[in-house]
Enzyme design. Structure first.
Site, PDB file in Angstrom:
ATOM      1  N   SER A 185       0.837  -1.192   0.000  1.00  0.00           N
ATOM      2  CA  SER A 185       0.000   0.000   0.000  1.00  0.00           C
ATOM      3  C   SER A 185       0.883   1.257   0.000  1.00  0.00           C
ATOM      4  O   SER A 185       1.632   1.469  -0.933  1.00  0.00           O
ATOM      5  CB  SER A 185      -0.962  -0.035   1.193  1.00  0.00           C
ATOM      6  OG  SER A 185      -1.972   0.931   1.061  1.00  0.00           O
ATOM      7  N   HIS A 283      -7.074  -5.912  -1.465  1.00  0.00           N
ATOM      8  CA  HIS A 283      -5.967  -5.051  -1.037  1.00  0.00           C
ATOM      9  C   HIS A 283      -5.381  -5.553   0.285  1.00  0.00           C
ATOM     10  O   HIS A 283      -4.157  -5.716   0.412  1.00  0.00           O
ATOM     11  CB  HIS A 283      -6.487  -3.616  -0.878  1.00  0.00           C
ATOM     12  CG  HIS A 283      -5.415  -2.614  -0.573  1.00  0.00           C
ATOM     13  ND1 HIS A 283      -4.751  -1.911  -1.556  1.00  0.00           N
ATOM     14  CD2 HIS A 283      -4.905  -2.192   0.608  1.00  0.00           C
ATOM     15  CE1 HIS A 283      -3.871  -1.098  -0.997  1.00  0.00           C
ATOM     16  NE2 HIS A 283      -3.944  -1.247   0.315  1.00  0.00           N
TER      17      HIS A 283
END
Length: 302
Positions: A185, A283
């Site tokens: 991320s 994610h």
């Protein structure tokens, strides 16, 4: 080239295994938002038959951020060229998700030294500190990261290269041609920035990098970088498509396509770049799957 293709094929097998293990052990919804519950003892606290760990603490130059760095040394004689090494961001969460069984798997090959760079907190993430440390300077970054300040990646990278790395590698046989950096991320964004700016690492693993805000320009810079600037480096884009449906609704730009095209352009320009898709992973689920795949790849290198 044939050796590189062989390594890529072997890593694709690792990707499939990591994705399966992640989905089998975690409910799909469990990573919708990071679990910020305090962490319990990790593998360094419990002890391992395959690695021995040490812990060091560091402070930022301005005294505002405080780091905790775990170093794991394999209980195995290093090769003549030295151990490979993997530097990993979000070290608190990484250490929480390292298991004895996984370390045993690494030790069966050429296990790397593990350097997990975290913060002095009992929580898995220090959200304020990582927003600042992991993001490059960019217009809007100072206030646009969900109310958190960003833009401090250059100073943080200097801390890693000039202070943290020399201390953790002291008296340890490290192969300078097998240093890798992994981040997820915002951490993945840091990896991309380091790919352009750092000469310390030879392999860069950017897992679901956060390029969907003010940092798309970073992909453009990577695409247009001169081959000589990255000739000794390998870049791995690691993405999951579990949230592709959300992107198609228009809530996010199509980052997946932009990242894939960046990797393709780099390859066309003669750079070593790979796009790795982890089918079905979201994610959050990419956190564990990606660092495990990266570690297994570096351990399997000749």
């Amino acid at each position: 080239m044939n050796q590189w293709l062989y390594s890529k094929g072997r890593l694709n097998s690792v990707v499939r295994l990591a994705a399966f293990l992640t989905l089998a052990s975690c409910p799909v919804s469990s990573y919708a938002r990071p679990d910020m519950s305090p962490l319990g003892p990790n593998i360094a606290d419990k002890g391992s038959a395959f690695y021995h760990f040490s812990v060091r603490t560091f402070d930022s130059a301005d005294g505002k951020r405080h780091y905790k760095v775990w170093t794991g040394i394999p209980n195995k004689t290093p090769p003549a060229s030295g151990y490979p090494a993997m530097y990993m961001l979000d070290g608190n969460a990484v250490m929480d998700r390292l298991s004895e069984a996984f370390l045993q798997t690494l030790s069966q090959h050429n296990p790397p030294v593990l350097v997990a760079i975290g913060y002095q907190t009992p929580l898995p993430f220090d959200l304020e500190s990582r927003a600042w440390d992991y993001t490059p300077p960019a217009e809007g970054n100072e206030q646009a990261l969900r109310g958190r300040k960003g833009g401090g990646s250059k100073v943080f990278r200097q801390l890693i290269e000039q202070t943290i790395a020399p201390q953790v590698e002291q008296h340890t046989a490290i192969n300078p041609h097998q240093r890798a950096l992994w981040g997820h991320s915002y951490g993945g964004l840091f990896v991309l920035d380091a790919y352009l700016s750092s000469a310390m690492f030879t392999a860069y693993y950017a897992a679901v990098p956060s390029v969907n805000r003010n940092n798309v320009a970073l992909l453009n810079e990577i695409t247009h970088t001169e081959k000589q600037r990255v000739s000794h480096k390998q870049l791995w884009f690691m993405e999951g498509d579990g949230e592709q449906r959300v992107r198609e609704k228009g809530n996010h730009p199509d980052v997946l396509s932009a990242v894939r095209e960046t990797a393709s352009t780099l390859r066309d320009n003669g750079a070593a770049a790979t796009f790795l898709l982890f089918p079905g992973l979201t994610h959050g689920e990419m956190f564990t799957a990606s660092f495990q795949a990266a570690l297994q790849r570096i351990a399997s290198e000749e």
